[in-house]
Design an enzyme around this catalytic site. Structure first.
Site: not given
Ligand code: NAP
Length: 339
Positions: A131, A129, A62, A153, A157
């Site tokens: 953002e 991100t 975590d 958020y 980040k």
């Molecule tokens: P996502 O599907 O929303 O998944 C978030 C992940 O973080 C999940 O595996 C979640 O676990 C885990 N998590 C949340 N709180 C946690 C904690 N306290 N300790 C350990 N794990 C935790 O993310 P994504 O869209 O694939 O994006 C991956 C990363 O890139 C994220 O950091 C996101 O902010 C960043 N990002 C995403 C985008 C986009 O467009 N997708 C763009 C820029 C940056 P659970 O399954 O248990 O909830």
């Protein structure tokens, strides 16, 4: 433990995420030993990684708990660490500013510090991100663009991104920040606008009686068949997650650690997204989509394209799938999922 001798070892923090699951697929193809972390949960629903059980090593960690990360770094001594975990929903970050700061801001520092203390040779990827540019008034952003995050958020980040840079410069660690613009797929969480629309289309088309819940905890489709959305004029630079994880991998193979913008350098509105998704199943979005103030963000980010020239030049990376193709493949996946 599933170990191939001499293979590289990668630790993916947040393997159940959209990106974590695609990254694990990619690294397995490249014969990595993959260690993926999950959070402890009383309910085991891991749709994105069901196909990976037995192929990767699962560990529990975590981001709130330094020792849970440090233990894995000491135990596995990974060559590469990808931190994809976060409180990743910008819209939720107004309701959870402390939690977002703890996980999305301080969590990555726990990862950096665990690597610095116990295995500083490891290469680190931090999921930054677009953002972080929040309020910037510009046509496009690159790695030099000033940060102007305007939600909890994005601000968390931005802090994590700067700490990644700080560890790179202060301790000579190989740490990269991937400044990724929005990227979607059939594995995207339902809390995000693209999946909200594609799942909504599938539920309407297939006349699903018990649709999943939306971000307000209400059925995604109202009893009179409407999909409630926020501001339809909002614009995003949207790409395909499966392609974006390749960029993460390439960053950690490069000779020098750097930050990179990963994007498509194009933009579409949420209205475009709705139109394409509903058209794909022969429906008119105007008959089903309603824009309601309840789903507006308190502050929007400004429209912005991502200039990925550095990634193209140095990593040979560029996006391939068009926005329309992406939305259609997501609708097709949801039509199968919601019968
Ligand atoms: P996502 O599907 O929303 O998944 C978030 C992940 O973080 C999940 O595996 C979640 O676990 C885990 N998590 C949340 N709180 C946690 C904690 N306290 N300790 C350990 N794990 C935790 O993310 P994504 O869209 O694939 O994006 C991956 C990363 O890139 C994220 O950091 C996101 O902010 C960043 N990002 C995403 C985008 C986009 O467009 N997708 C763009 C820029 C940056 P659970 O399954 O248990 O909830």
């Amino acid at each position: 433990m599933y170990v191939t001798t001499m293979a590289k070892k990668a630790l993916i923090i947040g393997v159940s995420s959209q990106d974590g699951s695609y990254l694990a697929d990619l690294l397995l193809e490249k014969n990595y030993n993959v260690i993926g972390t999950l959070r402890r949960s009383t309910h085991q629903t891991y749709e994105n990684i069901d196909h990976l059980f037995g192929k990767i090593n699962i560990e529990f960690a975590d981001l709130l708990d330094f020792e849970s990360i440090a233990r894995l770094v000491r135990k596995h001594k990974p060559d590469e660490v990808y931190n994809l975990a976060a409180q990743s929903v910008p819209a939720d970050s107004w309701n959870m500013p402390f939690y977002t700061g703890e996980i999305t801001g301080l969590g990555p520092v726990r990862v950096l510090e665990a690597v610095r203390q116990f295995h500083p040779e490891a290469r680190i990827y931090q999921a930054t991100t677009r953002e972080i540019f929040g309020n910037i008034q510009a046509e496009s952003a690159n790695e030099e663009t000033r940060f102007d995050a305007n939600n909890p958020y994005g601000i968390a980040k931005a802090y994590a991104h700067m700490m990644t840079r700080c560890y790179r410069e202060s301790y000579d660690m190989f740490a990269c920040g991937g400044i990724l613009f929005n990227h979607e797929s059939e594995r995207r969480g339902l809390m995000f606008v693209s999946r909200k629309v594609t799942a909504g289309v599938a539920c309407i088309k297939n006349k699903v009686k018990k649709p999943p819940l939306n971000e307000a905890g209400e059925p995604l489709i109202t009893p009179d068949g409407k999909l409630q959305m926020g501001d339809l004029t909002t614009k995003r630079d949207w790409g395909y997650a499966k392609e974006y994880v390749e960029a993460m991998y390439l960053m950690l193979q490069h000779k020098t650690p750097m930050d990179y913008v990963i994007a498509t350098n194009t933009m579409n509105t949420i209205e475009d997204l709705c139109r394409i998704a509903f058209d794909h199943v022969g429906l008119d979005y105007k008959d089903h989509v309603v824009s309601t103030k309840n789903f507006f963000r308190p502050t929007e980010i400004k429209p912005l394209k991502g200039d990925y020239s550095r990634a193209k030049k140095e990593l040979g990376w560029e996006p391939k799938i068009s926005f329309e193709e992406l939305i259609k493949l997501m609708v097709d996946a949801d039509l199968k999922r919601f019968k």
